[in-house]
Design an enzyme around this catalytic site. Sequence first.
Site, PDB file in Angstrom:
ATOM      1  CD  GLU A   1     -35.650   2.984  49.423  1.00 50.13           C
ATOM      2  OE1 GLU A   1     -35.997   4.149  49.726  1.00 50.13           O
ATOM      3  OE2 GLU A   1     -34.469   2.611  49.396  1.00 50.13           O
TER       4      GLU A   1
ATOM      5  CG  HIS B   1     -19.389  -5.282  31.869  1.00 52.83           C
ATOM      6  ND1 HIS B   1     -20.303  -6.281  31.617  1.00 52.83           N
ATOM      7  CD2 HIS B   1     -18.731  -5.090  30.699  1.00 52.83           C
ATOM      8  CE1 HIS B   1     -20.182  -6.688  30.367  1.00 52.83           C
ATOM      9  NE2 HIS B   1     -19.249  -5.976  29.784  1.00 52.83           N
TER      10      HIS B   1
END
Length: 181
Positions: A47, A84
């Site tokens: 962005e 994770h």
Amino acid sequence: MHLPNPHKQHPRVSKKAWISETAVIIGNVSIADDVFVGPNAVLRADERGSSITVHSGCNVQDNVVVHSLSHSEVQIGKNTSLAHGCIVHGPCLIGDSCFIGFGAVVFDCNIGKDTLILHKAIVRGVEISSGRMVPDGAVVTSQDCADVLEDITKDLTEFKRSVVRANIDLVEGYLRLREES
């Protein structure tokens, strides 16, 4: 996979970092030495005005998502572990030697150094002082809640260090394999 963003910004990745072939790094992302980026991790600064910086000694484990909103940054301090499946969404500043646990979500916050955010916790819109611990599954979305978090324990401090050591060993091992092939 390293890709430019629509603003023609390309990732900058140290040759002393190890990035899994299935990781996706897009746009204005800077990755320093001794960084491990595991399988299926996504670091996306696509962005307008967004950036992601991953400092030396960090590990971004399997299935982690790091994204930065327009005109914001994500800074991951030295020797920090993103475990994770966690999500780090900018704006977000994470200090040195932090640990963000499995499935945790951090967004729009400042995390002080030596902080541990355990598994499945949610931290949003707050500032967490250095050396604190967010328990498993906690939801910290008010500054009052952030201000009363307990200090990290010695055993969890050692746990954080052991994760960083293990992942730096992985970087070194994978880089040796690359040189041998």
